[in-house]
Design an enzyme around this catalytic site. Structure first.
Site, PDB file in Angstrom:
ATOM      1  N   CYS A  11      44.149  34.335  46.701  1.00 22.16           N
ATOM      2  CA  CYS A  11      45.000  35.839  46.629  1.00 22.16           C
ATOM      3  C   CYS A  11      45.037  35.684  44.785  1.00 22.16           C
ATOM      4  CB  CYS A  11      45.930  35.975  47.010  1.00 22.16           C
ATOM      5  SG  CYS A  11      47.381  34.618  46.753  1.00 22.16           S
ATOM      6  N   HIS A  12      45.269  37.047  44.555  1.00 25.33           N
ATOM      7  CA  HIS A  12      45.358  37.529  42.907  1.00 25.33           C
ATOM      8  C   HIS A  12      46.628  38.118  42.723  1.00 25.33           C
ATOM      9  CE1 HIS A  12      41.080  36.251  43.121  1.00 25.33           C
ATOM     10  NE2 HIS A  12      41.000  37.155  44.099  1.00 25.33           N
TER      11      HIS A  12
ATOM     12  N   THR B 290      39.005  38.275  37.037  1.00 28.67           N
ATOM     13  CA  THR B 290      38.389  38.527  35.773  1.00 28.67           C
ATOM     14  C   THR B 290      38.672  39.647  34.984  1.00 28.67           C
ATOM     15  OG1 THR B 290      36.671  39.835  37.115  1.00 28.67           O
ATOM     16  CG2 THR B 290      36.061  37.654  36.924  1.00 28.67           C
TER      17      THR B 290
ATOM     18  N   TYR C 227      35.737  45.813  35.198  1.00 31.93           N
ATOM     19  CA  TYR C 227      36.522  46.872  36.001  1.00 31.93           C
ATOM     20  C   TYR C 227      38.034  46.920  35.599  1.00 31.93           C
ATOM     21  CZ  TYR C 227      38.258  43.096  38.619  1.00 31.93           C
ATOM     22  OH  TYR C 227      39.072  41.949  39.070  1.00 31.93           O
TER      23      TYR C 227
ATOM     24  N   ASP D   1      42.408  36.976  49.890  1.00 32.75           N
ATOM     25  CA  ASP D   1      41.858  37.625  48.658  1.00 32.75           C
ATOM     26  C   ASP D   1      42.288  38.908  48.287  1.00 32.75           C
ATOM     27  OD1 ASP D   1      39.767  37.831  46.620  1.00 32.75           O
ATOM     28  OD2 ASP D   1      38.841  39.434  47.973  1.00 32.75           O
TER      29      ASP D   1
ATOM     30  N   ARG E  16      38.219  28.286  37.300  1.00 34.26           N
ATOM     31  CA  ARG E  16      37.493  29.155  37.985  1.00 34.26           C
ATOM     32  C   ARG E  16      36.174  29.445  37.060  1.00 34.26           C
ATOM     33  NH1 ARG E  16      37.550  35.154  40.867  1.00 34.26           N
ATOM     34  NH2 ARG E  16      36.724  34.728  42.631  1.00 34.26           N
TER      35      ARG E  16
ATOM     36  N   TYR F  26      32.283  30.660  41.847  1.00 33.55           N
ATOM     37  CA  TYR F  26      31.882  31.748  42.661  1.00 33.55           C
ATOM     38  C   TYR F  26      30.555  32.142  42.276  1.00 33.55           C
ATOM     39  CZ  TYR F  26      32.969  36.712  44.314  1.00 33.55           C
ATOM     40  OH  TYR F  26      32.950  37.895  45.321  1.00 33.55           O
TER      41      TYR F  26
END
Length: 316
Positions: free
Chosen positions: A32-33, A77, A49, A257, A124, A157
């Site tokens: 999760c973020h 990111t 984004y 996620d 990551r 990823y």
């Protein structure tokens, strides 16, 4: 500083249903973020984004609503290598969260130690071209060597079509390697076809490789019940995730996620995502491995013995 979300991208689901499936005691949401808030933790200038804000308090509320005990927060990111939002969430978690950071070659040993103290246990490496700029592989290998000394692992990823080109690099990494979202297989192709067989071979040939069987909302072509008229959510992803769970039961993880960045077609109900779990882990034993035993072994190894003892006591 004021930030405006990328046009066309959806906000996270504000009123998730209560899952019908009750996760086992001690379950971990292992992917999760947190995003911002941008006014407190600005988004990176080089981001591809701009998300909606999704704070640690909102993540904690979701964790409790879904019935999870802990979570693993992965640096997104949009924050680049500025891990302040991640660290803030870890520090305020009361030990209930671990983190996966993004770091650059210039990071000092003292900074790595500080991240470790906060609860970071991995880094990551992102190979999705639309999300990040290319980082030279020699830099990534150097970073992997440095974090290996801390007992951390590498999260990778990538998309399934790129696995042949990345295979040698991945297998050269000196740490445990955790693959995000099964390497994003094309679920319109056969589960026993050559593309997915290559991923199975990748895991079989490399016993230090784990996989997250997560993100059906990103992989599915059919979508959730509201869109496809079927009873079970994301049914076309089930054979792929179930095969990994049953083939490698001790090397799988699962996560929501949340808050699901970059989605345009639909925003998933996180309660339905939890109800996806018994479709891919079909026994209580597999569910416990996926949600408790494996993430605890990877992220809280010093507590594994204590947790197992408490579980046996509760079952007595």
């Amino acid at each position: 500083m004021e930030f405006h979300k990328t046009p066309g991208w959806l906000d996270w689901y504000a009123d998730p249903s209560k899952p019908k499936f009750r996760v086992p005691d001690g379950a971990v949401d292992a992917h999760c973020h947190v995003f911002g808030p941008g006014s407190q933790f600005p988004y990176a200038e080089e981001r591809k984004y701009t998300p909606c804000d999704a704070s640690r308090r909102q993540l904690d509320a979701l964790r409790d609503h879904l019935g999870f005990a802990r979570n693993v927060i992965v640096q997104a990111t949009c924050h680049g290598a500025d891990n302040r939002a991640l660290v803030d969430a870890l520090v305020h978690s009361g030990g209930k969260a671990r983190g996966i950071a993004t770091v650059k070659r210039g990071i000092s040993d003292a900074e790595l130690e500080a991240l470790h103290e906060a609860g970071v246990r991995g880094v990551r490496f992102n190979f999705i071209k639309r999300l990040v700029d290319f980082t030279p592989k020699d830099e990534l290998i150097e970073i992997a060597g440095r974090i290996a000394r801390l007992g951390w692992h590498v999260v990778i990823y990538f998309e399934s079509v790129d696995l042949p080109d990345l295979w040698d690099f991945f297998t050269a990494l000196p740490t445990t390697v955790v693959v995000d979202h099964m390497g994003r297989p094309d679920v319109t192709r056969p589960v026993d076809g050559p593309e997915f067989e290559l991923f199975i071979k990748f895991m079989r040939d490399n016993p230090t490789v784990w996989s997250k069987v997560s993100c059906p909302e990103r992989l599915s072509v059919k979508g959730p019940p509201a869109l496809n008229g079927e009873q079970n959510a994301y049914r076309d992803v089930v054979p792929f995730a179930r095969r990994i769970v049953e083939t490698f039961p001790d090397r799988v993880l699962w996560g929501t996620d949340w808050p699901h960045p970059n989605l345009k077609d639909h925003m998933p109900d996180d309660g339905l995502l939890v109800d996806f779990i018994p479709q891919i882990a079909t026994t209580a034993e597999l569910q416990r491995k996926l949600l408790v035993d494996n993430p605890m072994r990877l992220y809280w190894p010093d507590e594994v013995g204590t947790t197992n003892a408490k579980t046996m006591e509760n079952q007595a």
